[in-house]
Write a protein that holds these residues in place. Structure first.
Motif, PDB file in Angstrom:
ATOM      1  N   ARG A  34       0.780  -1.128  -0.094  1.00  0.00           N
ATOM      2  CA  ARG A  34       0.009  -0.080   0.092  1.00  0.00           C
ATOM      3  C   ARG A  34       0.841   1.210   0.059  1.00  0.00           C
ATOM      4  O   ARG A  34       0.819   2.301  -0.566  1.00  0.00           O
ATOM      5  CB  ARG A  34      -1.042  -0.193   1.238  1.00  0.00           C
ATOM      6  N   ASP A  35       1.690   1.195   0.905  1.00  0.00           N
ATOM      7  CA  ASP A  35       2.688   2.254   1.058  1.00  0.00           C
ATOM      8  C   ASP A  35       3.534   2.764  -0.357  1.00  0.00           C
ATOM      9  O   ASP A  35       3.907   3.832  -0.608  1.00  0.00           O
ATOM     10  CB  ASP A  35       3.640   2.211   2.107  1.00  0.00           C
ATOM     11  N   LYS A  36       4.101   1.449  -0.792  1.00  0.00           N
ATOM     12  CA  LYS A  36       4.947   1.464  -1.898  1.00  0.00           C
ATOM     13  C   LYS A  36       4.124   2.203  -3.399  1.00  0.00           C
ATOM     14  O   LYS A  36       4.701   3.099  -3.986  1.00  0.00           O
ATOM     15  CB  LYS A  36       5.294   0.066  -2.308  1.00  0.00           C
ATOM     16  N   VAL A  37       2.901   1.610  -3.328  1.00  0.00           N
ATOM     17  CA  VAL A  37       1.927   2.071  -4.476  1.00  0.00           C
ATOM     18  C   VAL A  37       1.673   3.676  -4.294  1.00  0.00           C
ATOM     19  O   VAL A  37       1.587   4.343  -5.160  1.00  0.00           O
ATOM     20  CB  VAL A  37       0.529   1.115  -4.285  1.00  0.00           C
ATOM     21  N   ALA A  38       1.367   3.979  -3.083  1.00  0.00           N
ATOM     22  CA  ALA A  38       1.074   5.495  -2.756  1.00  0.00           C
ATOM     23  C   ALA A  38       2.053   6.371  -3.118  1.00  0.00           C
ATOM     24  O   ALA A  38       2.073   7.449  -3.880  1.00  0.00           O
ATOM     25  CB  ALA A  38       0.713   5.515  -1.281  1.00  0.00           C
ATOM     26  N   ALA A  39       3.490   5.841  -2.629  1.00  0.00           N
ATOM     27  CA  ALA A  39       4.764   6.662  -3.159  1.00  0.00           C
ATOM     28  C   ALA A  39       4.873   6.929  -4.581  1.00  0.00           C
ATOM     29  O   ALA A  39       5.746   7.571  -4.889  1.00  0.00           O
ATOM     30  CB  ALA A  39       5.859   5.986  -2.288  1.00  0.00           C
ATOM     31  N   SER A  40       4.431   5.640  -5.185  1.00  0.00           N
ATOM     32  CA  SER A  40       4.888   5.612  -6.747  1.00  0.00           C
ATOM     33  C   SER A  40       3.905   6.673  -7.372  1.00  0.00           C
ATOM     34  O   SER A  40       4.269   7.125  -8.533  1.00  0.00           O
ATOM     35  CB  SER A  40       4.656   4.566  -7.192  1.00  0.00           C
TER      36      SER A  40
END
Length: 138
Positions: A85-91
């Protein structure tokens, strides 16, 4: 549990590769000019270039969300789900359905979010507070 296999249409290989490798963290398996395989959380998915098959899908209302009827995804451990979730948001990738907790405090409490890949294929990523409740009928 044996791995599943899923084949699905995509617009092109390069956008598909970038999304599945860079955003989702999948490894590339075999590939050819018109298809590419990925290790999708231990499962084999095959993206086949077929732009005319990439079309919008109908939705159903589920717990206040318009869920794409045709979708696939993965059930992850809670900490892995949070990391993705955090990786997708940061991308900067847009969520189709924002991350949230469903059925909080109930049997089947789960975290969910939905994405579209670059070809419009819908995916759901979920986790359960208690993984043993994955197949509970409630």
């Amino acid at each position: 549990m044996p791995p599943f296999h899923l084949a699905f249409p995509v617009m092109n290989i390069e956008d598909t590769r970038r999304f599945y490798v860079d955003i989702l963290g999948c490894k590339v398996g075999r590939e050819a000019e018109k298809w590419i395989d990925f290790d999708f959380f231990g499962h084999q998915i095959s993206a086949h270039v077929k732009p005319e098959q990439c079309e919008a899908v109908e939705t159903n209302a589920v717990d206040g969300d318009n869920v794409p009827v045709r979708h696939f995804g993965a059930v992850l451990e809670w900490s892995d789900w949070e990391a993705l979730r955090d990786k997708v948001a940061a991308s900067g990738t847009a969520f189709l359905i924002e991350p949230r907790i469903r059925f909080e405090g109930q049997a089947g409490e789960q975290g969910i979010f939905f994405l579209h890949d670059p070809s419009g294929n819908a995916m759901e990523f979920k986790t359960f507070k208690n993984m043993d409740s994955l197949f509970d009928r409630g």
